[in-house]
Design an enzyme around this catalytic site. Sequence first.
Site, PDB file in Angstrom:
ATOM      1  N   ASP A 175       2.632  -7.082  36.113  1.00  0.00           N
ATOM      2  CA  ASP A 175       3.493  -8.244  35.595  1.00  0.00           C
ATOM      3  C   ASP A 175       4.838  -8.248  36.741  1.00  0.00           C
ATOM      4  OD1 ASP A 175       6.440  -6.467  34.341  1.00  0.00           O
ATOM      5  OD2 ASP A 175       4.754  -5.291  35.030  1.00  0.00           O
ATOM      6  N   PHE A 234      -3.935  -0.606  35.874  1.00  0.00           N
ATOM      7  CA  PHE A 234      -3.010  -1.220  34.892  1.00  0.00           C
ATOM      8  C   PHE A 234      -1.626  -0.647  35.690  1.00  0.00           C
ATOM      9  CE2 PHE A 234      -6.414  -1.048  31.887  1.00  0.00           C
ATOM     10  CZ  PHE A 234      -6.386  -2.125  31.501  1.00  0.00           C
ATOM     11  N   ASP A 235      -0.288  -1.505  35.844  1.00  0.00           N
ATOM     12  CA  ASP A 235       0.752  -1.246  35.901  1.00  0.00           C
ATOM     13  C   ASP A 235       1.319  -0.739  34.604  1.00  0.00           C
ATOM     14  OD1 ASP A 235       3.365  -1.113  37.062  1.00  0.00           O
ATOM     15  OD2 ASP A 235       3.775  -2.975  36.018  1.00  0.00           O
ATOM     16  N   LYS A 236       2.371   0.244  34.599  1.00  0.00           N
ATOM     17  CA  LYS A 236       2.885   0.563  33.409  1.00  0.00           C
ATOM     18  C   LYS A 236       4.062  -0.090  32.841  1.00  0.00           C
ATOM     19  CE  LYS A 236       5.744   4.315  33.414  1.00  0.00           C
ATOM     20  NZ  LYS A 236       6.815   3.833  32.357  1.00  0.00           N
TER      21      LYS A 236
END
Length: 607
Positions: free
Chosen positions: A483, A284-286
Amino acid sequence: MQFFKNILQNEELRMQLACIVISGAALLASMLDIRPMPFDLAWLAVILCGVPIVWGALKGLVTEFDIKADVLVSIALIASLTIGEDFAAGEIAFIMQLGSLLEEATVARARAGIEKLVRLSPRTARRIVDGKEEIIRAEDVRKGDILRVLPVDKTAGDEVASGTVNQFGSFEMRALKVGEDSSIQRMIRLVQSADAGKAKIVCLADRWATWIVVMALTTAVVTGYITGEIIRAVTVLVVFCPCALVLATPTAVMAAIGNAARHGFLVREGDALERLAQVKRVAFDKTGTLTYGRPQVAAVKSFNNALTDDDLYLYTASVEKLSEHPLAQAVFASFAKNVLPADAFKMFAGRGVEGKVNGLKITAGNEKLFGSEGIIIAREITAAAQQYAQSGCSIIYVAVNGEAAGFIALADTVRPEAADMLAGVKRAGKTTMLLTGDNFNAAESVAAMVGVDEVYAGCLPEDKLNIIAGYEDNGEHICMLGDGINDAPALKKACTGIAMGGVGSDIAVDAADIVLINDDFREFGHLLELSGQMMQTIRKNIIFSLVLNFAAIVLAVTGLLSPVAGALVHNAGSVAVIISSALLLKWRCHNACCRKQNKKLVHCAVQ
């Protein structure tokens, strides 16, 4: 609906659908013995659906000696027509084209991520020569040129990457990297290289086509030679056609895509769910993914005895209301109350603001602003602020009448559903990872709140790409959820890339295989389980179709099946496969088991 939308947007698929509809109607009329023409209407299905199959098989054989399922289908078609079994030939062609349409419709939307990256590259530049501005082509920029950018919030000495967006003001910069060396061109190359290694999954029927063709021809020849009945040999070829086998995968994929859409996921690649079932880790990106990507006030601390925390907050919000800076707007938005009028407003680009509220001069900004204004920040204020800064907060120092009075800490807000979503991922038996460009403290703070297993901090886009590539090369397939533009290479490289559709950039969305439509990823665990259930359905479909084929072959060899009966048996098998796949449409995950794992913290060594 998405299925038909994909077809209607593609001219070739529209034509294929029209041929299938006409062929289906013609076969129905032939079965009911309706003859408005002097020939059997089954010939319409043979011409519209069969001719493209025969031509494709012949072309593949001649140009590349590529044996696919179409070769056996073509042999069965020709053999059926030779002995006058027009309906059997038309039905075989119809079923095969239907399977082809279902498969192609799942991948009809071509990804345009690289094209959009290219469109981000600037076409012109404003060059300053002897104090005068001239507009030149972007490719004419040379290293050392002074360029004017409109507008951006940057200070002297800051680096500016191509593809970034300015908010207000203007500045001049020196070109250090141009053309192929620019950051946006580097991103394009990263996306291209990441996509190059992502192979498409081959249809099972095509993968086994060579052996199927050899076995079918051998069985047909031996049957015809021993029995002396050519019709038995033709029936063997008909029942050997992998109709149900061809439908086994695309029908299950289409049903699973429909299920995913009902839970907020738009599957853009036909084999995305098939690849998702193989992943062992989810990265996951943060910012903007596990968090909203929008700062909010986390704390207000006043060290002025004459001002409460609320007073300091009110005065700061009143001044920040007039600023266009994202942090300033975050302070004002978080206050959520009526503010006081402010005058004598000044904005210091990249440093902060100043204004008067109730006769008090309020200065709010960073340490650079306070240093330039000669305002000394007391150690107790700095020490308290650093505790928040170490956890990833942005600090706005506040002074009243030239004396430091306290600070406001802003932090990115973690999505409330993130922890539950990650728990669902673990229930699916996956290891969770956090890949972020933020520092240790900010990354670890978010990881602790949501329950991430492993953390990689300080990552550039190249680092995210290399981390994923390392796991992929070792056989640990990864699903990446992000995103931003910086996530595009990683989304491409991952076995399955998932982008946030609402807040995500167009580049990230087009680089991904699956798009989260409303940014509500609480159903992500369901998606992971759905991919596994889809693969189980595909395996069951394949086993069923193979068993049915074997039984039909035995009956054909013994003479108990005619070519038409054989085609009808295959038709029944195809219907059974479709019904089995359709059960995926309303399938729901009910896995309540949660697996605990230890967390590991890793730092990306980036200079």
